[in-house]
Design a protein around this motif. Structure first.
Motif, PDB file in Angstrom:
ATOM      1  N   UNK A   1       5.753  -9.069  -1.058  1.00 12.31           N
ATOM      2  CA  UNK A   1       5.543  -7.629  -0.923  1.00 12.31           C
ATOM      3  C   UNK A   1       6.764  -6.856  -1.404  1.00 12.31           C
ATOM      4  N   UNK A   2       7.963  -7.347  -1.090  1.00 12.05           N
ATOM      5  CA  UNK A   2       9.174  -6.666  -1.559  1.00 12.05           C
ATOM      6  C   UNK A   2       9.294  -6.730  -3.080  1.00 12.05           C
ATOM      7  N   UNK A   3       8.911  -7.869  -3.665  1.00  8.25           N
ATOM      8  CA  UNK A   3       8.962  -7.971  -5.119  1.00  8.25           C
ATOM      9  C   UNK A   3       8.015  -6.962  -5.771  1.00  8.25           C
ATOM     10  N   UNK A   4       6.792  -6.891  -5.237  1.00  9.71           N
ATOM     11  CA  UNK A   4       5.822  -5.937  -5.784  1.00  9.71           C
ATOM     12  C   UNK A   4       6.308  -4.512  -5.605  1.00  9.71           C
ATOM     13  N   UNK A   5       6.980  -4.236  -4.502  1.00  8.99           N
ATOM     14  CA  UNK A   5       7.470  -2.879  -4.242  1.00  8.99           C
ATOM     15  C   UNK A   5       8.589  -2.491  -5.196  1.00  8.99           C
ATOM     16  N   UNK A   6       9.513  -3.429  -5.437  1.00  3.99           N
ATOM     17  CA  UNK A   6      10.674  -3.112  -6.271  1.00  3.99           C
ATOM     18  C   UNK A   6      10.367  -3.132  -7.761  1.00  3.99           C
ATOM     19  N   UNK A   7       9.322  -3.828  -8.193  1.00  8.79           N
ATOM     20  CA  UNK A   7       8.996  -3.947  -9.620  1.00  8.79           C
ATOM     21  C   UNK A   7       7.847  -3.000  -9.924  1.00  8.79           C
TER      22      UNK A   7
ATOM     23  N   UNK B   1       0.838  -1.210   0.000  1.00 10.33           N
ATOM     24  CA  UNK B   1       0.000   0.000   0.000  1.00 10.33           C
ATOM     25  C   UNK B   1       0.865   1.248   0.000  1.00 10.33           C
ATOM     26  N   UNK B   2       1.907   1.245   0.788  1.00 11.57           N
ATOM     27  CA  UNK B   2       2.795   2.405   0.868  1.00 11.57           C
ATOM     28  C   UNK B   2       3.438   2.700  -0.486  1.00 11.57           C
ATOM     29  N   UNK B   3       3.853   1.634  -1.179  1.00 11.82           N
ATOM     30  CA  UNK B   3       4.465   1.829  -2.497  1.00 11.82           C
ATOM     31  C   UNK B   3       3.469   2.406  -3.501  1.00 11.82           C
ATOM     32  N   UNK B   4       2.221   1.966  -3.408  1.00 10.23           N
ATOM     33  CA  UNK B   4       1.229   2.424  -4.390  1.00 10.23           C
ATOM     34  C   UNK B   4       0.793   3.856  -4.155  1.00 10.23           C
ATOM     35  N   UNK B   5       0.730   4.309  -2.884  1.00 12.21           N
ATOM     36  CA  UNK B   5       0.303   5.688  -2.651  1.00 12.21           C
ATOM     37  C   UNK B   5       1.478   6.656  -2.718  1.00 12.21           C
ATOM     38  N   UNK B   6       2.691   6.144  -2.776  1.00 11.84           N
ATOM     39  CA  UNK B   6       3.859   6.978  -3.017  1.00 11.84           C
ATOM     40  C   UNK B   6       4.303   7.829  -1.856  1.00 11.84           C
TER      41      UNK B   6
END
Length: 375
Positions: free
Chosen positions: A86-92, A44-49
């Motif tokens: 979650x880390x994979x989704x965050x980094x990609x 969620x944090x990665x998606x809301x920036x």
């Protein structure tokens, strides 16, 4: 959407950071739930920036340490997979199909380090904790074994002492009591003083024989092998009579004794009362033994206003007024040990009139002013 000063997304950063902190604290109790929750929060944090993604990532790694420390099996696997995903989704940030082939091993290595390092740390801490627990358990077991060996050694020593007491001391005392009994019977036609002496010796010998047999029974009792033998119990109400009997025995031996005893000694606690009795018995015996029956003795058993009990036995050293020679035996040594165990002190030595034994016992629950009675 990037964070800027005054941008409403700044509020999300605070919310995400506080949530991550709360989940990290929760990880102390339920690390699997905490890791899964932080994995979702990381996505969620990665998606809301927001800039809180680093905080969430660090919280996830901390929770992975807790997870590896206390969990195994499917709970551990579920938490590790959730964090890695979650880390994979965050980094990609681009579709998986458009990634260049060389990025696959790099991403795998980065995620492996971010997940593997906390896991290895948790496993290492868990192993250290287990080693410490085993060492503590071994130390406790060793202490128990040492205590068991000491108890067995004490039991063997007590059995040996009991045998010696029974085979030597009890036997000889029983023989003495028997012979005195025969002498009482044969000398029944003699004078009253001789009969009184025989009666007193017979009564004393019988009492000593009973005490010795009781002590042998205590030494042989297996249930007391790990403890010191229990001291005889003296009813506080019986202390004045016990003191009178001790004084009368000495008087019958020819030693004049002046007695000043606190009239409320019957209210003294049993432990201090027994100590007072033993000091009086041993002290008067010492006077008779070393100063002789031609001496005179004074016994004082008084309590101060603070509750301290003082036992004084003073003799005049006989007609020559010379200090007697003291030594030999273990009576005074035993008295000093008994008094010291109660927190008091024992003093022995010459005084201007002869010799004195003085024992001070500390105050007990019965502290207070005490009147005295002279006899």
């Amino acid at each position: 959407m990037a964070d800027q000063p005054g941008n409403p997304v700044d509020g999300w950063s605070w919310a995400v950071g506080l949530t991550a902190a709360a989940l990290t604290v929760l990880g102390q109790r339920t690390p699997t739930v905490a890791v899964c929750g932080l994995a979702v929060l990381l996505v969620i944090t990665d998606r809301i920036g927001t800039h809180a993604d680093v905080v969430v990532l660090l919280a996830t790694m901390i929770s992975l340490v807790d997870l590896a420390l206390v969990r195994r099996g499917w709970r551990f696997t579920a938490g590790a997979i959730s964090a890695a995903t979650a880390m994979f989704v965050t980094f990609v940030d681009v579709p998986f199909a458009q990634l260049p082939l060389p990025f696959y091993p790099i991403i795998a290595a980065v995620i492996g380090c971010l997940v593997g390092a906390p896991v290895l740390l948790g496993l290492r801490l868990g192993a250290a904790r287990q080693t410490a627990a085993e060492a503590t358990e071994r130390a406790v077991e060793s202490e128990r074994q040492r205590e068991a060996e000491m108890a067995a050694a004490r039991a063997i020593e007590r059995a040996a002492i009991a045998r010696e007491l029974h085979d030597i001391v009890v036997h000889h005392v029983a023989s003495i009591v028997l012979r005195v009994g025969v002498a009482r019977h044969l000398g029944s036609g003699g004078d009253a003083d001789t009969k009184a002496v025989f009666d007193d010796v017979h009564a004393t010998g019988t009492a000593v024989l009973e005490d010795l047999r009781r002590l042998v029974a205590v030494l042989r009792e297996p249930t007391t092998a790990g403890d010191d033998p229990p001291a005889p119990v003296l009813d506080p109400a019986d202390l004045p009579d016990a003191l009178d009997q001790a004084v009368n025995r000495i008087r019958q031996s020819g030693l004049p004794v002046t007695v000043i005893v606190d009239s409320a000694m019957s209210q003294l606690d049993a432990v201090r009362g027994l100590a007072v009795l033993r000091v009086v018995q041993e002290g008067l015996i010492n006077v008779l033994k070393h100063a002789g029956p031609e001496a005179t003795a004074t016994l004082r058993v008084v309590a101060s206003t603070s509750g301290e009990v003082c036992v004084e036995i003073t003799d005049d050293g006989g007609p020559t007024k010379m200090a007697p020679v003291r030594g030999g035996g273990h009576g005074l040594m035993g008295l000093r040990e008994r008094v010291t165990l109660l927190g008091g002190h024992l003093e022995t030595g010459p005084v201007p009139t002869g010799w004195q034994i003085r024992a001070i016992l500390p105050a007990g629950a019965d502290a207070g002013a005490r009147p005295t009675v002279a006899t």
